[in-house]
Structure formats: structure tokens, C-alpha cells
Write a protein that holds these residues in place. Structure first.
Motif, short mmCIF file in Angstrom:
data_model
loop_
_atom_site.label_atom_id
_atom_site.label_comp_id
_atom_site.label_asym_id
_atom_site.label_seq_id
_atom_site.Cartn_x
_atom_site.Cartn_y
_atom_site.Cartn_z
N PRO A 6 23.17 -22.89 -63.93
CA PRO A 6 22.76 -21.67 -64.65
C PRO A 6 21.28 -21.34 -64.48
O PRO A 6 20.90 -20.17 -64.43
N LEU A 7 20.44 -22.37 -64.38
CA LEU A 7 19.01 -22.12 -64.20
C LEU A 7 18.71 -21.41 -62.89
O LEU A 7 17.94 -20.46 -62.85
N VAL A 8 19.31 -21.88 -61.80
CA VAL A 8 19.06 -21.23 -60.52
C VAL A 8 19.68 -19.84 -60.50
O VAL A 8 19.13 -18.91 -59.90
N HIS A 9 20.82 -19.68 -61.17
CA HIS A 9 21.44 -18.35 -61.26
C HIS A 9 20.51 -17.38 -61.98
O HIS A 9 20.29 -16.26 -61.52
N LEU A 10 19.96 -17.81 -63.09
CA LEU A 10 19.03 -16.96 -63.84
C LEU A 10 17.75 -16.69 -63.05
O LEU A 10 17.26 -15.55 -63.03
N ALA A 11 17.21 -17.72 -62.42
CA ALA A 11 15.96 -17.56 -61.68
C ALA A 11 16.14 -16.59 -60.53
O ALA A 11 15.27 -15.74 -60.28
N GLU A 12 17.23 -16.67 -59.82
CA GLU A 12 17.47 -15.79 -58.69
C GLU A 12 17.90 -14.39 -59.13
O GLU A 12 17.57 -13.41 -58.48
N ARG A 13 18.62 -14.30 -60.22
CA ARG A 13 19.12 -13.01 -60.70
C ARG A 13 17.97 -12.16 -61.27
O ARG A 13 17.95 -10.94 -61.09
N GLU A 14 17.03 -12.82 -61.91
CA GLU A 14 15.91 -12.10 -62.52
C GLU A 14 15.03 -11.42 -61.46
O GLU A 14 14.43 -10.40 -61.71
N LEU A 15 14.97 -12.02 -60.30
CA LEU A 15 14.11 -11.45 -59.25
C LEU A 15 14.90 -10.60 -58.25
O LEU A 15 14.39 -10.25 -57.19
N GLY A 16 16.17 -10.32 -58.56
CA GLY A 16 16.93 -9.38 -57.75
C GLY A 16 17.67 -9.97 -56.58
O GLY A 16 18.18 -9.23 -55.74
N ALA A 17 17.76 -11.27 -56.45
CA ALA A 17 18.50 -11.89 -55.34
C ALA A 17 19.95 -12.12 -55.79
O ALA A 17 20.34 -13.23 -56.09
N HIS A 18 20.72 -11.07 -55.84
CA HIS A 18 22.11 -11.16 -56.33
C HIS A 18 23.07 -11.66 -55.25
O HIS A 18 24.19 -12.00 -55.56
N ARG A 19 22.63 -11.66 -54.02
CA ARG A 19 23.55 -11.93 -52.92
C ARG A 19 24.12 -13.35 -52.95
O ARG A 19 25.32 -13.54 -52.96
N ASP A 20 23.28 -14.37 -52.93
CA ASP A 20 23.76 -15.76 -52.85
C ASP A 20 24.27 -16.27 -54.20
O ASP A 20 25.34 -16.85 -54.27
N PHE A 21 23.51 -16.11 -55.22
CA PHE A 21 23.83 -16.66 -56.53
C PHE A 21 24.43 -15.55 -57.41
O PHE A 21 23.90 -15.21 -58.44
N SER A 22 25.58 -15.06 -56.99
CA SER A 22 26.19 -13.90 -57.66
C SER A 22 26.80 -14.26 -59.00
O SER A 22 26.91 -13.40 -59.87
N SER A 23 27.21 -15.50 -59.21
CA SER A 23 27.81 -15.92 -60.47
C SER A 23 27.43 -17.37 -60.76
O SER A 23 26.97 -18.08 -59.87
N VAL A 24 27.69 -17.77 -61.98
CA VAL A 24 27.40 -19.16 -62.34
C VAL A 24 28.32 -20.13 -61.59
O VAL A 24 27.85 -21.16 -61.11
N PRO A 25 29.63 -19.85 -61.43
CA PRO A 25 30.46 -20.75 -60.62
C PRO A 25 29.98 -20.87 -59.16
O PRO A 25 30.03 -21.96 -58.58
N ALA A 26 29.50 -19.78 -58.58
CA ALA A 26 28.93 -19.87 -57.23
C ALA A 26 27.67 -20.72 -57.25
O ALA A 26 27.39 -21.48 -56.30
#
Length: 135
Positions: A6-26
Motif C-alpha cells: 500500500p505504501l508504494v501504491h500511495l507513493a506512486e499514485r500521489e505523483l501520477g504514476a498510475h500505470r504500474d501501480f494501478s491497484s493495491v493487489p498489483a
């Protein structure tokens, strides 16, 4: 893994990198692969906070998984070697005892025989030879 995904998902999502870390299961997939030090490279954090989370995830994976597995393997290997040695020790005395008993029986026979191999002095074969003489 439950912490870093979840930490990496939040860190990447906050800066707009939705491509790789699109969901918490991913992100869990990334956490499992990173913490087990496989690192396929299919998902890579691009932001600085994501990379910090990645670094801490990889280091904790090494400390929490790789080192204990090495220690467990070493302990198992040592125990297995000791077990094999015990089995070899348990199996080897039986033939040695039989061999020793065979040696002691032949040594007893050798000590009963005289220098010419005819038997101990004073036995019945010696007395017979002394009475009849050489043939």
C-alpha cells in the motif's frame, strides 16, 4: 508485504504514476517480487518516495527473508550431516564385531597349532606321530 504494497501504491499514485501501480493487489505483486529479491523489473517505482519505499522493501526483504532462510538451511544441513554420521556409526559396528570374532577364532586356532601347523604340542595328532614315527 502488507506494509510496503500500500505504501508504494500511495507513493506512486500521489505523483501520477498510475500505470504500474494501478491497484493495491498489483502493488502486492511488486512487493512479493521485490522482497524475495527476484526483481523481474516489470513494475518499477518512478517517483522518489516510491523509490525510498522500494529500497526499504528490498532491504527488509533481505533481512526478514533471505538471512533467516540461509540460517535455516545451514542448521538443516548440519543436522542432516550429523544424522548421516550417526546412521553410518550404527551400521558399521556390526561388521566390525563379526570380523573381530572371526579374527579371534582364527587367532585361537593359530595359537593351538605348532610351528609346523600340526596342532598344539601334546594333542592327539602329536602323540600319534610320536608313536608311529614319520611316514
Amino acid at each position: 508485504m502488507a506494509l510496503f504494497a500500500p505504501l508504494v501504491h500511495l507513493a506512486e499514485r500521489e505523483l501520477g504514476a498510475h500505470r504500474d501501480f494501478s491497484s493495491v493487489p498489483a502493488s502486492y505483486w511488486w512487493a512479493v517480487i521485490s522482497m524475495t529479491t527476484v526483481g523481474y523489473g516489470d513494475m518499477v517505482p518512478r517517483s522518489l518516495p516510491g523509490q525510498v519505499v522500494a529500497l526499504s522493501s528490498i532491504l527488509s526483504g533481505i533481512l526478514l527473508m533471505a538471512f533467516p532462510v540461509t540460517s535455516i538451511f545451514h542448521t538443516f544441513s548440519r543436522s542432516y550431516s550429523e544424522l548421516k554420521e550417526q546412521q553410518q556409526r550404527a551400521a558399521s559396528p556390526e561388521p566390525a564385531l563379526r570380523e573381530d570374532s572371526t579374527r579371534s577364532a582364527s587367532a585361537t586356532e593359530d595359537s593351538l597349532q605348532g610351528p609346523d601347523g600340526a596342532g598344539a604340542p601334546g594333542d592327539s595328532a602329536d602323540r600319534e606321530w610320536a608313536r608311529t614315527g614319520p611316514a
